[in-house]
Design an enzyme around this catalytic site. Structure first.
Site, short mmCIF file in Angstrom:
data_model
loop_
_atom_site.label_atom_id
_atom_site.label_comp_id
_atom_site.label_asym_id
_atom_site.label_seq_id
_atom_site.Cartn_x
_atom_site.Cartn_y
_atom_site.Cartn_z
N THR A 73 -15.98 45.79 28.41
CA THR A 73 -15.41 45.00 29.50
C THR A 73 -14.70 43.76 28.97
OG1 THR A 73 -17.15 45.76 30.98
CG2 THR A 73 -15.94 43.79 31.64
N CYS A 84 -16.16 28.86 7.82
CA CYS A 84 -16.62 30.21 8.17
C CYS A 84 -17.59 30.76 7.14
CB CYS A 84 -15.42 31.14 8.32
SG CYS A 84 -14.33 30.65 9.67
#
Length: 392
Positions: A240, A328
């Site tokens: 979704t 990161c």
């Protein structure tokens, strides 16, 4: 608070927050539903895809929404590499030694799967050149990878020229454009790459949403599905869709593009102001990276004799927030692989350099406070013992 780590992430703009809030509150239907509130959300997503395509000057059919650039980089590189190998086209990839971990860790993984990877090192001037790619390309080469702007030192890579050469050789070409989308006035319709990516939180949008632009370049070598399920994103990325964040990302990019020229000029002035202020106070530093091809909004500076990890702690105590490289790495602070690639014979640079990166809200006063913190550190007025005590 002084925030000068916009290459890591940016603050979400109020206008973007409003779009997200309104969507979460009023348009919560599933876009795959057949009833009206679902169809309304689906229409909003279709319009967002169209607007993103128009902003980037690409086709709507080329746009895929993702959770961010890490996902998009993984998807683009693995899909194109694996398909090329499956088709018997070869197993060799050319990339640079200064890519983001979401690229280098993919290519390292591919090396365990039978691929050969050549990592281009910056030359003596700190440049990554087209000729370097050409020189190592063989009849087994299937693709090239190069980032648009380096996330740690701000070097600009020749992606448009690389795209032309890759296209002539019938190679796929992937571009990590995370640090370029927004600030740089690029016409992506003229970039002859097969894939490029962006991430909303780098241009004042929300975290957890990004995009992949894919252009088919061979009839049989096409993008493969990332996730299997309900068939969303043209059956390529099931699940979704995060419509509120998609709308927020597009709004953030719209605002960024509307102010692009004005903001870039501001960054250039701030860049010179930062360097002039350091020089006026006789603070010794050197600029890291390519001196001739660089953006003004990412500044990586070597402060010889000062350990970056200790400086970051002291800056934090003084409410000044910068970094020593990529954000990161799961909160860890290690020597920069990027700086190792640029300066293999100067190990002191690897752990003594700081990154100062600007955002649309950055002011001269922010830089003044950063400089004052540097002065206090050099004068011993910010005590590391107290910072350790506060951390415990």
């Amino acid at each position: 608070m002084v925030y000068l780590d916009n290459a890591a992430t940016t603050a979400v703009r109020p206008e973007v927050l409003k779009v997200i809030h309104d969507s979460l509150l009023n348009d919560y239907g599933n876009p795959s539903s057949t009833y009206r509130i679902g169809k309304k959300v689906r229409h909003s997503m279709i319009q967002a895809r169209k607007q993103l395509a128009e902003l980037l000057n690409v086709a709507e059919s080329e746009v895929y929404f993702t959770s961010g650039a890490t996902e998009a980089n993984n998807w683009a590189i693995r899909s194109q590499a694996e398909k090329s190998k499956e088709l018997g086209q070869g197993n060799h990839i050319v990339t640079t030694a200064i890519e983001h971990p979401s690229v280098t860790n993919v290519t390292k993984y591919l090396e365990t799967q039978g691929f050969e990877v050549t990592y281009i090192q910056p030359n003596e001037r700190g440049e990554i050149t087209v000729q370097q790619f050409i020189d190592v390309t063989t009849n087994q080469t299937i693709g090239w990878i190069a980032m648009a702007v380096n996330n740690e030192v701000g070097s600009i890579l020749p992606i448009f020229e690389l795209g032309e050469e890759a296209n002539e050789r019938n190679l796929w070409f992937h571009v990590d454009s995370v640090q370029a989308v927004g600030p740089m006035a690029y016409d992506y319709s003229q970039l002859k790459c097969t894939t490029f990516v962006g991430s909303a939180h780098k241009f004042n949008g929300p975290k957890g949403i990004g995009f992949l632009i894919y252009r088919s370049f061979q009839e049989h070598n096409h993008l493969g599905p990332l996730l299997y399920g309900g068939g969303q994103e043209n059956k390529m990325r099931s699940g979704t869709e995060n419509v509120p964040y998609i709308l927020g990302m597009v709004k953030a990019l719209e605002l960024t593009f509307a102010e692009q020229e004005e903001t870039f000029n501001k960054y250039e002035k701030l860049h010179h102001y930062l360097l002039d202020a350091l020089n006026e106070l006789d603070i010794e530093f050197e600029i890291n990276g390519d001196m001739n091809n660089r953006v003004p909004y990412i500044n990586n500076l070597w402060f010889n004799g000062n350990i970056a990890s200790q400086m970051l702690i002291k800056m934090d105590l003084d409410d000044v927030y910068i970094s020593a490289g990529s954000a990161c790495s799961a909160g860890s602070l290690t020597e920069s692989d990027i700086l190792k690639a640029y300066y293999p014979d100067q190990p002191e640079r690897w752990s003594q350099s700081l990154r100062i990166s600007f955002g649309y809200q950055t002011t001269r006063e922010d830089i003044d406070q950063f400089i004052q913190s540097l002065k206090k550190i050099s004068e011993g007025k910010i005590d590391l013992w107290h910072s350790k005590k506060l951390q415990n």
